[in-house]
Design a protein around this motif. Structure first.
Motif, PDB file in Angstrom:
ATOM      1  N   VAL A  68       0.875  -1.243  -0.059  1.00  0.00           N
ATOM      2  CA  VAL A  68       0.091  -0.118  -0.019  1.00  0.00           C
ATOM      3  C   VAL A  68       0.735   1.160   0.181  1.00  0.00           C
ATOM      4  O   VAL A  68       2.038   1.394   0.854  1.00  0.00           O
ATOM      5  N   LEU A  69       0.648   2.333  -0.758  1.00  0.00           N
ATOM      6  CA  LEU A  69       1.114   3.600  -0.812  1.00  0.00           C
ATOM      7  C   LEU A  69       0.320   4.560  -0.642  1.00  0.00           C
ATOM      8  O   LEU A  69      -0.962   4.896  -0.909  1.00  0.00           O
ATOM      9  N   ASP A  70       0.490   5.443   0.534  1.00  0.00           N
ATOM     10  CA  ASP A  70      -0.368   6.554   0.859  1.00  0.00           C
ATOM     11  C   ASP A  70       0.315   7.745  -0.108  1.00  0.00           C
ATOM     12  O   ASP A  70       1.232   8.220  -0.308  1.00  0.00           O
ATOM     13  N   ALA A  71      -0.838   8.328  -1.179  1.00  0.00           N
ATOM     14  CA  ALA A  71      -0.241   9.142  -2.197  1.00  0.00           C
ATOM     15  C   ALA A  71      -0.453  10.478  -1.674  1.00  0.00           C
ATOM     16  O   ALA A  71      -1.415  10.973  -0.924  1.00  0.00           O
ATOM     17  N   THR A  72       0.626  11.217  -2.112  1.00  0.00           N
ATOM     18  CA  THR A  72       0.812  12.827  -1.984  1.00  0.00           C
ATOM     19  C   THR A  72       0.502  13.426  -3.272  1.00  0.00           C
ATOM     20  O   THR A  72       0.017  14.674  -3.265  1.00  0.00           O
ATOM     21  N   ARG A  73       0.689  12.782  -4.362  1.00  0.00           N
ATOM     22  CA  ARG A  73       0.409  13.559  -5.709  1.00  0.00           C
ATOM     23  C   ARG A  73       0.225  12.118  -6.867  1.00  0.00           C
ATOM     24  O   ARG A  73       0.796  11.214  -6.585  1.00  0.00           O
ATOM     25  N   VAL A  74      -0.740  12.572  -7.663  1.00  0.00           N
ATOM     26  CA  VAL A  74      -0.847  11.732  -8.716  1.00  0.00           C
ATOM     27  C   VAL A  74      -1.087  12.534 -10.177  1.00  0.00           C
ATOM     28  O   VAL A  74      -1.704  13.541 -10.226  1.00  0.00           O
ATOM     29  N   ARG A  75       0.053  11.994 -11.015  1.00  0.00           N
ATOM     30  CA  ARG A  75       0.324  12.812 -12.065  1.00  0.00           C
ATOM     31  C   ARG A  75      -0.004  11.807 -13.336  1.00  0.00           C
ATOM     32  O   ARG A  75       0.435  10.864 -13.393  1.00  0.00           O
ATOM     33  N   HIS A  76      -0.874  12.202 -14.221  1.00  0.00           N
ATOM     34  CA  HIS A  76      -0.975  11.385 -15.487  1.00  0.00           C
ATOM     35  C   HIS A  76       0.267  11.609 -16.429  1.00  0.00           C
ATOM     36  O   HIS A  76       0.721  12.871 -16.456  1.00  0.00           O
ATOM     37  N   VAL A  77       0.455  10.457 -16.854  1.00  0.00           N
ATOM     38  CA  VAL A  77       1.666  10.460 -17.889  1.00  0.00           C
ATOM     39  C   VAL A  77       1.266   9.470 -19.162  1.00  0.00           C
ATOM     40  O   VAL A  77       0.243   8.859 -19.191  1.00  0.00           O
ATOM     41  N   GLU A  78       2.228   9.628 -20.188  1.00  0.00           N
ATOM     42  CA  GLU A  78       1.969   8.939 -21.313  1.00  0.00           C
ATOM     43  C   GLU A  78       2.406   7.598 -20.940  1.00  0.00           C
ATOM     44  O   GLU A  78       3.386   7.438 -20.319  1.00  0.00           O
ATOM     45  N   GLN A  79       2.026   6.495 -21.871  1.00  0.00           N
ATOM     46  CA  GLN A  79       2.442   5.388 -21.753  1.00  0.00           C
ATOM     47  C   GLN A  79       3.893   5.352 -22.248  1.00  0.00           C
ATOM     48  O   GLN A  79       4.133   5.678 -23.208  1.00  0.00           O
TER      49      GLN A  79
END
Length: 249
Positions: A230-241
């Protein structure tokens, strides 16, 4: 025709693009290029040999008809039959897969395959791991993060900020995961690595993201209760495959 199409398709994905990374490891690229070139060369040699044989047969028929003409014969009987095609027309259906690969290469395995794959462990047995690099956040593969989260007796992830990249999959209970397919050789042996993400809203399934956060310990080391990590997220960023969507197992 079929070897030429197959060879051209293999060359298209391996020599003229990085599409081959959807199916095999980078180290296999030279073998794909050689295989594609051999198939194209074989098709050309076969076409040239067939043309020469047809020309030779045509000259022989012309001489034979001339000989019959001198004797007052008109070429009826056994010389009057017509030559049909080289094989049944249905055989051309064999060219469709090669043509599809040439024109429409299939995508890499994604969230559907991952959700159907049983959970796999990236390491075996509890033990100490090498120290992580200095500085935060530290970039880890999902396999590296999962191994340390489940098996590292030194708890090297504790207090560290990590960054993971993968595509999004959803659980039945509303949970979501950063997921990556792990391969040893090619897509045929792919297994799934995933990390549950908390404290962040779930993007759509199949979206590629980079998640930054801290490890959230769950369960005893080396037990099923510790899976998935499990990871407690502080940032989620959309990226290209990425060009290579797989991790090496």
């Amino acid at each position: 025709m079929l070897p030429a199409l197959t060879g051209a398709a293999v060359l298209r994905i391996s020599l003229f693009s990085d599409l081959y990374l959807r199916y095999v490891q980078p180290g296999l690229r030279p073998y794909l290029i050689v295989s594609g070139a051999v198939l194209v060369l074989l098709a050309l040699c076969t076409a040239v040999a067939g043309r020469r044989a047809a020309d030779g047969e045509g000259h022989a028929d012309h001489a034979d008809h001339a000989d019959h003409g001198e004797h007052g014969e008109h070429g009826h009987g056994e010389h009057g039959h017509a030559h049909g095609p080289g094989g049944p027309r249905v055989a051309w259906l064999l060219a469709l897969p090669a043509l599809a690969l040439l024109l429409f290469p299939p995508p890499a395995l994604g969230s559907y395959s991952a959700e159907r794959e049983a959970a796999q462990r990236a390491a075996q047995g509890v033990g100490a791991f090498p120290a992580l690099p200095a500085g935060d956040p530290v970039d880890l593969t999902l396999a590296e993060f999962g191994s340390r989260a489940i098996y590292d007796s030194e708890r090297s992830l504790k207090g560290r900020t990590v960054r993971l990249t993968g595509f999004v999959t959803h659980g039945d209970d509303g949970t979501w995961y950063v997921t990556r397919l792990l391969v040893s050789c090619c897509a045929a042996d792919a297994t799934t690595g995933k990390v549950e993400i908390r404290s962040a809203e779930a993007p759509p399934a199949g979206t590629w993201v980079t998640v930054t956060g801290t490890w959230h310990p769950e369960g005893a080391l080396g037990t099923d209760a510790a899976w998935p990590p499990v990871l407690d997220a502080t940032r989620v960023r959309h990226v290209e495959q990425p060009a290579n969507p797989y991790e090496k197992r």
